[in-house]
Design an enzyme around this catalytic site. Structure first.
Site, PDB file in Angstrom:
ATOM      1  N   HIS A  14       0.839  -1.439  -0.336  1.00 33.23           N
ATOM      2  CA  HIS A  14       0.062  -0.094  -0.236  1.00 33.23           C
ATOM      3  C   HIS A  14       0.653   0.904   0.282  1.00 33.23           C
ATOM      4  O   HIS A  14       1.200   1.471   0.729  1.00 33.23           O
ATOM      5  CB  HIS A  14      -1.121   0.050   1.164  1.00 33.23           C
ATOM      6  CG  HIS A  14      -2.066   1.709   1.249  1.00 33.23           C
ATOM      7  ND1 HIS A  14      -3.150   0.666   1.675  1.00 33.23           N
ATOM      8  CD2 HIS A  14      -1.249   2.406   0.888  1.00 33.23           C
ATOM      9  CE1 HIS A  14      -3.937   2.791   1.574  1.00 33.23           C
ATOM     10  NE2 HIS A  14      -2.871   3.530   1.446  1.00 33.23           N
ATOM     11  N   HIS A  16       1.291   5.882  -1.913  1.00 34.38           N
ATOM     12  CA  HIS A  16       1.033   6.538  -3.022  1.00 34.38           C
ATOM     13  C   HIS A  16       2.387   7.166  -2.900  1.00 34.38           C
ATOM     14  O   HIS A  16       2.823   7.885  -2.541  1.00 34.38           O
ATOM     15  CB  HIS A  16       0.143   7.861  -1.687  1.00 34.38           C
ATOM     16  CG  HIS A  16      -1.047   7.034  -1.053  1.00 34.38           C
ATOM     17  ND1 HIS A  16      -2.130   7.677  -2.100  1.00 34.38           N
ATOM     18  CD2 HIS A  16      -1.047   6.231   0.063  1.00 34.38           C
ATOM     19  CE1 HIS A  16      -3.644   6.791  -0.882  1.00 34.38           C
ATOM     20  NE2 HIS A  16      -2.250   6.515   0.102  1.00 34.38           N
ATOM     21  N   LYS A 100      -9.057  -0.502  -5.357  1.00 35.61           N
ATOM     22  CA  LYS A 100      -9.418   0.178  -3.782  1.00 35.61           C
ATOM     23  C   LYS A 100     -11.111   0.791  -3.426  1.00 35.61           C
ATOM     24  O   LYS A 100     -11.404   1.707  -4.593  1.00 35.61           O
ATOM     25  CB  LYS A 100      -8.684   1.402  -4.208  1.00 35.61           C
ATOM     26  CG  LYS A 100      -8.565   2.012  -2.501  1.00 35.61           C
ATOM     27  CD  LYS A 100      -7.721   1.927  -1.690  1.00 35.61           C
ATOM     28  CE  LYS A 100      -7.763   2.803  -0.395  1.00 35.61           C
ATOM     29  NZ  LYS A 100      -6.379   2.544   0.228  1.00 35.61           N
ATOM     30  N   HIS A 137     -10.077   1.075   2.668  1.00 33.45           N
ATOM     31  CA  HIS A 137     -10.376   2.373   3.525  1.00 33.45           C
ATOM     32  C   HIS A 137     -11.570   2.131   4.597  1.00 33.45           C
ATOM     33  O   HIS A 137     -12.244   2.224   4.485  1.00 33.45           O
ATOM     34  CB  HIS A 137     -10.111   3.546   2.590  1.00 33.45           C
ATOM     35  CG  HIS A 137      -9.491   4.576   4.226  1.00 33.45           C
ATOM     36  ND1 HIS A 137      -8.705   5.505   3.893  1.00 33.45           N
ATOM     37  CD2 HIS A 137     -10.518   5.430   4.497  1.00 33.45           C
ATOM     38  CE1 HIS A 137      -8.564   6.400   4.816  1.00 33.45           C
ATOM     39  NE2 HIS A 137      -9.599   6.300   5.532  1.00 33.45           N
ATOM     40  N   HIS A 175      -3.952  -0.230   6.322  1.00 37.07           N
ATOM     41  CA  HIS A 175      -3.306   0.223   7.146  1.00 37.07           C
ATOM     42  C   HIS A 175      -4.309  -0.056   9.647  1.00 37.07           C
ATOM     43  O   HIS A 175      -5.674   1.520   9.434  1.00 37.07           O
ATOM     44  CB  HIS A 175      -4.045   1.855   7.682  1.00 37.07           C
ATOM     45  CG  HIS A 175      -4.977   2.497   6.344  1.00 37.07           C
ATOM     46  ND1 HIS A 175      -5.739   2.617   6.495  1.00 37.07           N
ATOM     47  CD2 HIS A 175      -4.587   3.075   4.841  1.00 37.07           C
ATOM     48  CE1 HIS A 175      -6.317   2.899   5.371  1.00 37.07           C
ATOM     49  NE2 HIS A 175      -5.806   3.546   4.717  1.00 37.07           N
ATOM     50  N   ASP A 248       2.093   3.075   3.095  1.00 35.94           N
ATOM     51  CA  ASP A 248       0.668   3.865   3.556  1.00 35.94           C
ATOM     52  C   ASP A 248       1.727   5.344   2.968  1.00 35.94           C
ATOM     53  O   ASP A 248       1.421   6.452   3.542  1.00 35.94           O
ATOM     54  CB  ASP A 248      -0.492   3.824   4.452  1.00 35.94           C
ATOM     55  CG  ASP A 248      -1.064   5.095   3.976  1.00 35.94           C
ATOM     56  OD1 ASP A 248      -1.724   5.599   2.467  1.00 35.94           O
ATOM     57  OD2 ASP A 248      -2.223   5.328   5.186  1.00 35.94           O
TER      58      ASP A 248
HETATM   59  O1  DOR Z   1      -3.324   9.621   5.712  1.00 38.46           O
HETATM   60  C1  DOR Z   1      -3.900   9.381   4.817  1.00 38.46           C
HETATM   61  N1  DOR Z   1      -3.025  10.043   3.219  1.00 38.46           N
HETATM   62  N2  DOR Z   1      -4.108   8.408   4.391  1.00 38.46           N
HETATM   63  C2  DOR Z   1      -5.603   8.150   3.674  1.00 38.46           C
HETATM   64  O2  DOR Z   1      -5.898   7.457   3.272  1.00 38.46           O
HETATM   65  C3  DOR Z   1      -4.442   8.746   2.434  1.00 38.46           C
HETATM   66  C4  DOR Z   1      -3.422   9.489   2.313  1.00 38.46           C
HETATM   67  C5  DOR Z   1      -3.138  10.295   0.951  1.00 38.46           C
HETATM   68  O3  DOR Z   1      -3.309  10.078  -0.022  1.00 38.46           O
HETATM   69  O4  DOR Z   1      -2.668  11.391   1.421  1.00 38.46           O
HETATM   70 ZN    ZN Z   2      -2.964   5.730   1.765  1.00 37.09          ZN
END
Ligand code: DOR
Ligand code: ZN
Length: 345
Positions: A14, A16, A100, A137, A175, A248
């Site tokens: 997971h 980004h 997702k 989520h 998470h 995450d």
């Molecule tokens: O803290 C987070 N940031 N939680 C999420 O679910 C998304 C992520 C983000 O994309 O910044």
């Molecule tokens: Zn995330």
């Protein structure tokens, strides 16, 4: 005392990676530590089609050196308009590894998320039939529910029914942050698993308010009280195959974090393995570290284990205050601290 540990090359289930200049800045940190990663689709606009996922995958690979040896595993952002045939075709083609579920308005770039997951029954039935995982989520968005209770309420209101309506659907509760989630997943059937971030192993909610408001300790789901951190940590180091690594890592430029309305997200990619190792080491659970980082997730997804290894050694290195330059900079998790471990290049 173990001062050096070598493990099979791990995966991040997971992460980004963002896009554009941010992608160019941060992708190498994930590719350095992990062979594969499940790439979150919450871009603007979100990744909802195979075409968008192919193009994004190409941009990720273009942001890395040719010999990075890194495979991005793409995900489909579910909306109320999600189409079972299109998703199944993209999964068959190998473009979408998983879907997702962001409940609409739960977090960053989730405005186009799902308003009623049960209305997507045809999509979930197809995913169940083809063995395509649903990544969740797990927070309700009901404003009357306290932010610290949103995960536990999601389990009771939504997840229990999802698991009972789609008993063979592979589900990853992403998470996890609560004792309720750790217990629910531990007791659920084998097709229900969870990812755990380094921050939820190492900080509780006090970190967000430590002598003042600390935006770099704020993510969603938000860190909970100490009893929950301990329960999540116990699950992570337990050796159970249901729990695996998902950082995450969610970078935001420093100005977006240090703001009157700071974005949610902790950028932990540069020292992710080190953070996890610190928790396993402190808990005397080094014998379970490799399964958590490099085996449980791949087995759950039905993917081969990676070849090759990475080595970490016990060493005091200061985590930088910033990653990037004046034009674009991000504050990493543990900025200015020492973790006690470093991955050897
Ligand atoms: O803290 C987070 N940031 N939680 C999420 O679910 C998304 C992520 C983000 O994309 O910044
Ligand atoms: Zn995330």
């Amino acid at each position: 005392m173990t001062d050096r540990i070598t493990i099979r090359r791990p995966d991040d289930w997971h992460v980004h990676l963002r896009d554009g200049a941010m992608l160019a800045l941060i992708a190498r940190h994930t590719a350095r530590q992990f062979a594969r990663a499940i790439i979150m689709p919450n871009l603007t606009p979100p990744v909802t089609t195979a075409e968008a996922a192919r193009a994004y995958r190409d941009r990720i690979l273009a942001a890395l050196p040719n010999d990075a040896g890194f495979t991005p595993l793409m995900t489909c952002y579910l909306t109320d308009q999600a189409d079972a045939d299109a998703i199944a075709a993209a999964h068959e083609e190998g473009v979408f590894t998983a879907c997702k579920l962001y409940p609409a308005h739960a977090t960053t770039n989730s405005a186009q998320g799902v308003t009623d997951i049960f209305a997507l029954a045809p999509v979930l039935e197809r995913m169940q039939a083809i063995g395509m995982p649903l990544l969740i989520h797990g927070e309700v968005t009901d404003k009357s529910i306290d932010i610290f209770d949103r995960e536990a309420v999601f389990i009771d209101r939504i997840l229990r029914r999802l698991v009972s309506d789609f008993p063979a659907l592979k589900i990853v509760l992403e998470h996890i942050t609560t004792a309720e989630a750790a217990q629910y997943v531990a007791e659920a059937p084998a097709n229900v698993a969870a990812t755990i971030t380094p921050q939820h192993l190492l900080i509780n909610r006090n970190a967000i308010f430590d002598g003042g408001i600390r935006p770099h300790a704020y993510c969603l789901p938000v860190a909970k009280r100490e009893t929950h951190r301990l329960a999540v940590r116990k699950a992570a180091v337990s050796g159970s195959p249901k729990f695996f690594l998902g950082t995450d890592s969610a970078p935001h430029v420093v100005e977006a974090k240090e703001s009157s309305c700071g974005c949610a997200g902790i950028f932990n990619a540069p020292f992710a393995l080190e953070s996890y190792l610190r928790a396993f080491d402190e808990d005397g659970a080094l014998q379970h570290f490799e399964a958590f980082t490099s085996e449980n997730g791949a087995r759950f997804y039905g993917l081969p284990l990676n070849e090759g290894t990475v080595t970490l050694e016990r060493v005091e290195i200061r985590v930088p205050d910033r990653i990037g330059d004046d034009a674009l900079s991000v504050v990493p998790f543990h900025a200015g601290e020492t973790i006690g471990w470093r991955m050897v290049d």
